[in-house]
Scaffold this active site. Sequence first.
Site, PDB file in Angstrom:
ATOM      1  N   ASP A  58       6.244  -2.253   6.290  1.00 20.18           N
ATOM      2  CA  ASP A  58       4.861  -1.956   5.790  1.00 20.18           C
ATOM      3  C   ASP A  58       4.905  -2.108   4.284  1.00 20.18           C
ATOM      4  OD1 ASP A  58       2.338  -0.597   5.717  1.00 20.18           O
ATOM      5  OD2 ASP A  58       3.392   0.905   4.744  1.00 20.18           O
ATOM      6  N   LEU A  59       3.762  -2.216   3.670  1.00 23.14           N
ATOM      7  CA  LEU A  59       3.694  -2.321   2.014  1.00 23.14           C
ATOM      8  C   LEU A  59       3.414  -1.010   1.322  1.00 23.14           C
ATOM      9  CD1 LEU A  59       3.762  -4.250  -0.514  1.00 23.14           C
ATOM     10  CD2 LEU A  59       1.233  -4.818   0.036  1.00 23.14           C
ATOM     11  N   ASP A  60       2.229  -0.474   1.196  1.00 20.16           N
ATOM     12  CA  ASP A  60       1.963   0.610   0.469  1.00 20.16           C
ATOM     13  C   ASP A  60       2.754   1.651   1.136  1.00 20.16           C
ATOM     14  OD1 ASP A  60       0.152  -0.858  -0.796  1.00 20.16           O
ATOM     15  OD2 ASP A  60      -1.670  -0.287   0.356  1.00 20.16           O
TER      16      ASP A  60
ATOM     17  N   THR B 112       1.525   2.154  -4.002  1.00 19.97           N
ATOM     18  CA  THR B 112      -0.040   2.199  -4.385  1.00 19.97           C
ATOM     19  C   THR B 112      -0.940   3.087  -3.849  1.00 19.97           C
ATOM     20  OG1 THR B 112       0.219   0.267  -2.646  1.00 19.97           O
ATOM     21  CG2 THR B 112       0.039  -0.636  -4.796  1.00 19.97           C
TER      22      THR B 112
ATOM     23  N   LYS C 297      -3.754   6.880   4.213  1.00 18.77           N
ATOM     24  CA  LYS C 297      -2.329   6.169   4.054  1.00 18.77           C
ATOM     25  C   LYS C 297      -2.100   5.115   5.700  1.00 18.77           C
ATOM     26  CE  LYS C 297       0.594   8.378   1.131  1.00 18.77           C
ATOM     27  NZ  LYS C 297       2.033   9.251   0.842  1.00 18.77           N
ATOM     28  N   GLY C 298      -2.412   3.880   5.282  1.00 26.26           N
ATOM     29  CA  GLY C 298      -2.060   3.087   6.584  1.00 26.26           C
ATOM     30  C   GLY C 298      -3.407   2.796   6.983  1.00 26.26           C
TER      31      GLY C 298
ATOM     32  N   ARG D 256      -9.423  -0.364   4.934  1.00 30.22           N
ATOM     33  CA  ARG D 256     -10.414  -0.172   3.751  1.00 30.22           C
ATOM     34  C   ARG D 256     -11.824   0.599   4.402  1.00 30.22           C
ATOM     35  NH1 ARG D 256     -11.333  -5.016   0.039  1.00 30.22           N
ATOM     36  NH2 ARG D 256      -9.287  -5.286   0.345  1.00 30.22           N
TER      37      ARG D 256
ATOM     38  N   SER E 284       1.353  -5.261   6.958  1.00 32.61           N
ATOM     39  CA  SER E 284       0.369  -4.021   6.264  1.00 32.61           C
ATOM     40  C   SER E 284      -1.189  -4.241   6.486  1.00 32.61           C
ATOM     41  CB  SER E 284       0.545  -4.553   4.758  1.00 32.61           C
ATOM     42  OG  SER E 284      -0.241  -4.156   3.933  1.00 32.61           O
ATOM     43  N   ALA E 285      -1.665  -3.166   6.486  1.00 32.34           N
ATOM     44  CA  ALA E 285      -3.118  -3.147   6.845  1.00 32.34           C
ATOM     45  C   ALA E 285      -3.863  -3.755   5.438  1.00 32.34           C
ATOM     46  CB  ALA E 285      -3.560  -1.723   6.631  1.00 32.34           C
TER      47      ALA E 285
ATOM     48  N   ASN F 263      -4.732  -6.890   0.324  1.00 29.61           N
ATOM     49  CA  ASN F 263      -4.336  -7.325  -1.115  1.00 29.61           C
ATOM     50  C   ASN F 263      -2.816  -7.493  -0.953  1.00 29.61           C
ATOM     51  OD1 ASN F 263      -7.000  -7.094  -2.505  1.00 29.61           O
ATOM     52  ND2 ASN F 263      -6.840  -4.887  -2.163  1.00 29.61           N
TER      53      ASN F 263
ATOM     54  N   LYS G  45      -3.873   0.009  12.488  1.00 24.16           N
ATOM     55  CA  LYS G  45      -2.852   0.862  12.941  1.00 24.16           C
ATOM     56  C   LYS G  45      -3.786   2.114  13.399  1.00 24.16           C
ATOM     57  CE  LYS G  45       0.370  -1.028   9.696  1.00 24.16           C
ATOM     58  NZ  LYS G  45       0.778  -0.875   8.146  1.00 24.16           N
TER      59      LYS G  45
ATOM     60  N   GLU H  47       7.883   2.214   7.928  1.00 23.55           N
ATOM     61  CA  GLU H  47       6.755   2.708   7.830  1.00 23.55           C
ATOM     62  C   GLU H  47       6.449   4.135   7.043  1.00 23.55           C
ATOM     63  OE1 GLU H  47       3.406   2.776   7.815  1.00 23.55           O
ATOM     64  OE2 GLU H  47       2.820   0.943   8.572  1.00 23.55           O
ATOM     65  N   ASP H  48       5.649   4.076   6.303  1.00 24.68           N
ATOM     66  CA  ASP H  48       5.312   5.669   5.579  1.00 24.68           C
ATOM     67  C   ASP H  48       4.257   6.351   6.133  1.00 24.68           C
ATOM     68  OD1 ASP H  48       3.402   3.751   4.363  1.00 24.68           O
ATOM     69  OD2 ASP H  48       2.928   5.454   3.063  1.00 24.68           O
TER      70      ASP H  48
HETATM   71  P1  B16 Z   1      -6.876  -2.598   0.973  1.00 20.81           P
HETATM   72  P2  B16 Z   1      -0.173  -0.398   4.350  1.00 20.81           P
HETATM   73  C1  B16 Z   1      -2.751   0.298   3.675  1.00 20.81           C
HETATM   74  O1  B16 Z   1      -1.546  -0.288   3.425  1.00 20.81           O
HETATM   75  C2  B16 Z   1      -2.952   1.483   2.919  1.00 20.81           C
HETATM   76  O2  B16 Z   1      -1.711   2.381   3.262  1.00 20.81           O
HETATM   77  C3  B16 Z   1      -4.150   2.243   2.951  1.00 20.81           C
HETATM   78  O3  B16 Z   1      -4.349   3.313   2.101  1.00 20.81           O
HETATM   79  C4  B16 Z   1      -5.251   1.164   2.510  1.00 20.81           C
HETATM   80  O4  B16 Z   1      -6.570   1.785   2.867  1.00 20.81           O
HETATM   81  C5  B16 Z   1      -5.085  -0.103   3.425  1.00 20.81           C
HETATM   82  O5  B16 Z   1      -3.620  -0.514   3.331  1.00 20.81           O
HETATM   83  C6  B16 Z   1      -6.026  -1.361   3.189  1.00 20.81           C
HETATM   84  O6  B16 Z   1      -5.794  -1.823   1.705  1.00 20.81           O
HETATM   85  O7  B16 Z   1      -7.871  -1.936   0.519  1.00 20.81           O
HETATM   86  O8  B16 Z   1      -5.824  -3.088   0.089  1.00 20.81           O
HETATM   87  O9  B16 Z   1      -7.000  -3.787   2.096  1.00 20.81           O
HETATM   88  O10 B16 Z   1       0.362   0.917   3.915  1.00 20.81           O
HETATM   89  O11 B16 Z   1      -0.627  -0.694   5.650  1.00 20.81           O
HETATM   90  O12 B16 Z   1       0.907  -1.636   3.817  1.00 20.81           O
HETATM   91 MG    MG Z   2       2.123   2.363   4.171  1.00 17.60          MG
END
Ligand code: B16
Ligand code: MG
Length: 218
Positions: free
Chosen positions: A9-11, A17, A45-46, A49, A114-115, A118, A145, A169-170
């Site tokens: 996972d990223l964030d 982030t 988290k996860g 948007r 990642s979700a 960006n 997810k 994953e966090d």
């Molecule tokens: P974006 P992950 C997720 O990333 C974030 O945890 C979550 O808080 C965010 O809303 C989602 O990405 C969408 O992000 O607005 O940049 O498209 O944890 O799946 O890496």
């Molecule tokens: Mg995450």
Amino acid sequence: MNKKAFIFDLDGVIVDTAKYHFLAWKKLAATIGVDFTEHQNEQLKGVSRVKSLEKILAWGNKSINDAEFTRLMGLKNDDYLTYIDKMDEQEILPDVTKTLDFLKDKKQHIALGSASKNARMILEKVNIINKFDVIIDGNDVSKAKPDPEVFLKAAEHFNVPPKHCIVFEDAVAGIQAANNAKMISIGIGDKNTLHEADYVFTDFTEINIDFLNELINR
Ligand code: B16
Ligand code: MG
């Protein structure tokens, strides 16, 4: 030789982030008269948007039309990107690079799952994008997810069965996605919050080489 797929996972796993998402959502929420707390941010988290904004509107008891919804998502993302723009490799969380390099050295498959839409930009900013064999992100999936789609796409890319995939994953929704995919789930964060994971570590400094070798060879 064993070849497993390690999916990150990223964030919250590679970089933190969540603090930038918090600042951007808080500012956006204030513009529509909604208070937004760190506790509520935890629940995003996860989460995608679109789902994040839906939750914020529900918490604030607000209803808006589709055009306004799209406009607010754009405002939030523009603000979020001003923080991303300032990121560099110092923001990579401890021992993440060491873990990626170890797995690469052991010739394992490495994916991002990642979700975030960006994700590529963030990986480029922190100069780690080249360490991934494939990137599956919010632009590649239609189901968020805890649906397993994002992780299953990574497995399909490598042609590796889910039981040979390991997900870091966090987020609770991310652990559930990995479990729904029938993959090995490793939580990064709080043991109580992530109790559904097969294993939980506070961060990558707690993950030693013996454990990684055991995952590779099992
Ligand atoms: P974006 P992950 C997720 O990333 C974030 O945890 C979550 O808080 C965010 O809303 C989602 O990405 C969408 O992000 O607005 O940049 O498209 O944890 O799946 O890496
Ligand atoms: Mg995450």
